[in-house]
Design a protein around this motif. Structure first.
Motif, PDB file in Angstrom:
ATOM      1  N   GLY A  98       0.809  -1.212   0.000  1.00  0.00           N
ATOM      2  CA  GLY A  98       0.000   0.000   0.000  1.00  0.00           C
ATOM      3  C   GLY A  98       0.840   1.258   0.000  1.00  0.00           C
ATOM      4  N   SER A  99       2.147   1.074   0.048  1.00  0.00           N
ATOM      5  CA  SER A  99       3.052   2.221   0.042  1.00  0.00           C
ATOM      6  C   SER A  99       4.095   2.023  -1.044  1.00  0.00           C
ATOM      7  CB  SER A  99       3.718   2.322   1.423  1.00  0.00           C
ATOM      8  OG  SER A  99       4.599   3.410   1.449  1.00  0.00           O
ATOM      9  N   GLN A 100       4.221   3.014  -1.927  1.00  0.00           N
ATOM     10  CA  GLN A 100       5.280   2.916  -2.950  1.00  0.00           C
ATOM     11  C   GLN A 100       6.341   3.991  -2.683  1.00  0.00           C
ATOM     12  OE1 GLN A 100       3.819   2.389  -6.969  1.00  0.00           O
ATOM     13  NE2 GLN A 100       2.372   0.835  -6.307  1.00  0.00           N
ATOM     14  N   CYS A 101       6.134   5.223  -3.155  1.00  0.00           N
ATOM     15  CA  CYS A 101       7.132   6.246  -2.799  1.00  0.00           C
ATOM     16  C   CYS A 101       7.042   6.573  -1.314  1.00  0.00           C
ATOM     17  CB  CYS A 101       6.958   7.514  -3.643  1.00  0.00           C
ATOM     18  SG  CYS A 101       5.686   8.627  -3.032  1.00  0.00           S
ATOM     19  N   GLY A 102       5.850   6.381  -0.742  1.00  0.00           N
ATOM     20  CA  GLY A 102       5.664   6.544   0.697  1.00  0.00           C
ATOM     21  C   GLY A 102       5.281   7.944   1.138  1.00  0.00           C
ATOM     22  N   TYR A 103       5.221   8.896   0.208  1.00  0.00           N
ATOM     23  CA  TYR A 103       4.980  10.267   0.659  1.00  0.00           C
ATOM     24  C   TYR A 103       3.588  10.451   1.265  1.00  0.00           C
ATOM     25  CZ  TYR A 103       6.068  15.122   1.189  1.00  0.00           C
ATOM     26  OH  TYR A 103       6.350  16.339   1.746  1.00  0.00           O
ATOM     27  N   CYS A 104       2.611   9.768   0.679  1.00  0.00           N
ATOM     28  CA  CYS A 104       1.235   9.911   1.180  1.00  0.00           C
ATOM     29  C   CYS A 104       0.973   9.032   2.393  1.00  0.00           C
ATOM     30  CB  CYS A 104       0.241   9.543   0.079  1.00  0.00           C
ATOM     31  SG  CYS A 104       0.201   7.763  -0.287  1.00  0.00           S
ATOM     32  N   THR A 105       1.874   8.078   2.640  1.00  0.00           N
ATOM     33  CA  THR A 105       1.580   7.001   3.593  1.00  0.00           C
ATOM     34  C   THR A 105       1.321   7.476   5.026  1.00  0.00           C
ATOM     35  OG1 THR A 105       2.958   5.578   2.201  1.00  0.00           O
ATOM     36  CG2 THR A 105       2.331   4.727   4.361  1.00  0.00           C
ATOM     37  N   ILE A 135      -4.631  11.988  -1.173  1.00  0.00           N
ATOM     38  CA  ILE A 135      -4.224  11.752  -2.568  1.00  0.00           C
ATOM     39  C   ILE A 135      -2.961  10.899  -2.616  1.00  0.00           C
ATOM     40  CG2 ILE A 135      -3.316  12.900  -4.640  1.00  0.00           C
ATOM     41  CD1 ILE A 135      -5.182  15.234  -3.981  1.00  0.00           C
ATOM     42  N   CYS A 136      -2.967   9.915  -3.529  1.00  0.00           N
ATOM     43  CA  CYS A 136      -1.769   9.104  -3.777  1.00  0.00           C
ATOM     44  C   CYS A 136      -1.478   9.138  -5.272  1.00  0.00           C
ATOM     45  CB  CYS A 136      -1.996   7.666  -3.319  1.00  0.00           C
ATOM     46  SG  CYS A 136      -0.586   6.598  -3.708  1.00  0.00           S
ATOM     47  N   ARG A 137      -0.239   9.437  -5.617  1.00  0.00           N
ATOM     48  CA  ARG A 137       0.133   9.504  -7.031  1.00  0.00           C
ATOM     49  C   ARG A 137       0.677   8.186  -7.551  1.00  0.00           C
ATOM     50  NH1 ARG A 137       0.681  14.724  -8.975  1.00  0.00           N
ATOM     51  NH2 ARG A 137       0.487  16.351  -7.408  1.00  0.00           N
ATOM     52  N   CYS A 138       0.882   7.200  -6.663  1.00  0.00           N
ATOM     53  CA  CYS A 138       1.618   6.003  -7.085  1.00  0.00           C
ATOM     54  C   CYS A 138       0.793   4.735  -7.191  1.00  0.00           C
ATOM     55  CB  CYS A 138       2.743   5.702  -6.098  1.00  0.00           C
ATOM     56  SG  CYS A 138       3.854   7.066  -5.778  1.00  0.00           S
ATOM     57  N   THR A 139      -0.072   4.491  -6.227  1.00  0.00           N
ATOM     58  CA  THR A 139      -0.577   3.127  -6.048  1.00  0.00           C
ATOM     59  C   THR A 139      -1.849   2.803  -6.809  1.00  0.00           C
ATOM     60  OG1 THR A 139      -1.950   3.757  -4.175  1.00  0.00           O
ATOM     61  CG2 THR A 139       0.314   3.080  -3.684  1.00  0.00           C
TER      62      THR A 139
HETATM   63  S1  FES Z   1       2.790   5.923  -2.405  1.00  0.00           S
HETATM   64 FE1  FES Z   1       3.571   7.624  -3.550  1.00  0.00          FE
HETATM   65  S2  FES Z   1       2.079   9.170  -3.288  1.00  0.00           S
HETATM   66 FE2  FES Z   1       1.195   7.406  -2.384  1.00  0.00          FE
END
Ligand code: FES
Ligand code: FES
Length: 155
Positions: A98-105, A135-139
């Motif tokens: 559920g976390s990719q870049c992790g910024y929104c996590t 908002i999440c830009r990755c998942t």
């Molecule tokens: S994991 Fe990258 S913005 Fe949500």
């Protein structure tokens, strides 16, 4: 700008700090309390990255004044783990990707934590609604919903 004393509990610990009257809650958390798990995404109340809990309810710390939480309990992602163990939500985000870049996590997890305290067994629609301001830009969101569902129901 004048300062006044802010008494508040952050992640279970009582604090007393001289804080500028116009200081934002996110700046208080990151610059005065630390550490910096709480993230600034948009600076305008639109992305949810800065979400913390205030007396258990999600709050956008980028549009809240620090003094608005006087006397209350603020919880941030930095207090989520207990005794060095990831919380159930942190574990589920890790396991379900559920976390990719992790910024929104951090904001996602705090918003989800607020939901699970209100509703122990939310439906996917309820999870989607509770995270609607994050908002999440990755998942693509599906894995985030999966993670919250896993945290709620186990498995
Ligand atoms: S994991 Fe990258 S913005 Fe949500
Ligand atoms: S940084 Fe607070 S809502 Fe985006």
């Amino acid at each position: 700008m004048s300062k006044s004393i802010l008494r508040v509990r952050v992640n279970g610990r009582p604090r007393e700090d001289a804080v500028a009257d116009n200081m934002l809650l996110i700046d208080y958390i990151r610059e005065v309390v630390g550490p910096t798990g709480t993230k600034m995404g948009c600076d305008g109340g639109e992305c949810g990255a800065c979400t913390v809990l205030v007396d258990g309810d999600p709050r956008l710390s980028c549009i809240s004044l620090a003094h608005s939480v006087a006397g209350r309990h603020v919880e941030t992602i930095d207090g989520a783990a207990e005794d060095g163990r990831l919380s159930r939500l942190q574990r589920a985000f890790h396991e379900k990707l559920g976390s990719q870049c992790g910024y929104c996590t951090p904001g996602m997890i705090m918003a989800a934590e607020g939901l699970l305290r209100r509703s122990a067994s939310p439906t996917r629609d309820e999870i989607r609604e509770a995270l609607g301001g994050n908002i999440c830009r990755c998942t693509g969101y599906v894995k985030i919903i999966d993670a919250v569902e896993t945290a709620a129901h186990g498995g």
